[in-house]
Write a protein that holds these residues in place. Sequence first.
Motif, short mmCIF file in Angstrom:
data_model
loop_
_atom_site.label_atom_id
_atom_site.label_comp_id
_atom_site.label_asym_id
_atom_site.label_seq_id
_atom_site.Cartn_x
_atom_site.Cartn_y
_atom_site.Cartn_z
N LYS A 48 125.42 19.53 66.18
CA LYS A 48 126.21 20.70 65.79
C LYS A 48 127.08 20.29 64.61
O LYS A 48 127.39 19.10 64.46
N PRO A 49 127.52 21.22 63.79
CA PRO A 49 128.37 20.86 62.65
C PRO A 49 129.63 20.09 63.06
O PRO A 49 130.12 19.26 62.31
N SER A 50 130.13 20.33 64.24
CA SER A 50 131.36 19.67 64.68
C SER A 50 131.12 18.30 65.33
O SER A 50 132.08 17.60 65.66
N ASP A 51 129.86 17.89 65.50
CA ASP A 51 129.57 16.61 66.14
C ASP A 51 129.96 15.42 65.26
O ASP A 51 129.82 15.47 64.04
N ALA A 52 130.44 14.36 65.92
CA ALA A 52 130.70 13.11 65.21
C ALA A 52 129.37 12.44 64.90
O ALA A 52 128.35 12.74 65.51
N ASP A 53 129.39 11.51 63.96
CA ASP A 53 128.17 10.80 63.57
C ASP A 53 127.53 10.03 64.71
O ASP A 53 126.34 9.73 64.67
N TYR A 57 125.09 16.59 69.92
CA TYR A 57 124.91 17.61 70.94
C TYR A 57 123.73 17.25 71.85
O TYR A 57 123.81 17.33 73.06
#
Length: 166
Positions: A48-53, A57
């Motif tokens: 997801k765009p908000s996921d950390a590297d 998700y």
Amino acid sequence: MEWNFLNTPGSLAERLMACLQGANVPGADSRCLNEGVPSQSAFLRVAKPSDADTAFYLHLVVKSRPYGMSPIDSLQTLFDNWKQTHPSSLNEVSKDEIKIYPNPVNGVCSLQFAGGKKRIVEVVDAEGKMMYNTTAINNCRFQTAGWPKGIYFIRTGNQVQKLVVQ
């Protein structure tokens, strides 16, 4: 692979898994032909765009498996289990949609539909022979083990969707 991706309804993760199933044939990677499997490993990763590297998700990996076992089949099992334990948009169904998973299927097929009303569910083969029928409200599961490989049709109400049995 492309056909599965373009013709599978659902989320990106479901479409990617269907895409991988399109390559689930011995020799898809010629290095694995002697073992009769399509690949040496398999993975599915969705962010997801908000996921950390480092925290996605969805991140499923099959690095190794017993000799002769398809890593894509193992990944499908992991994915099916993941879907059951992660409430998300993967499990949301619009009021007119029938969600079929996995598709293609090799064993147990699950159907999910919305609306909270009783539906008659019928599965017929390409010649119209009834293979399965039931009445269900939001979901149902049925065995396809022993069915010939091929294309089947799931009817519920006015909707018809294709099911591929491998």
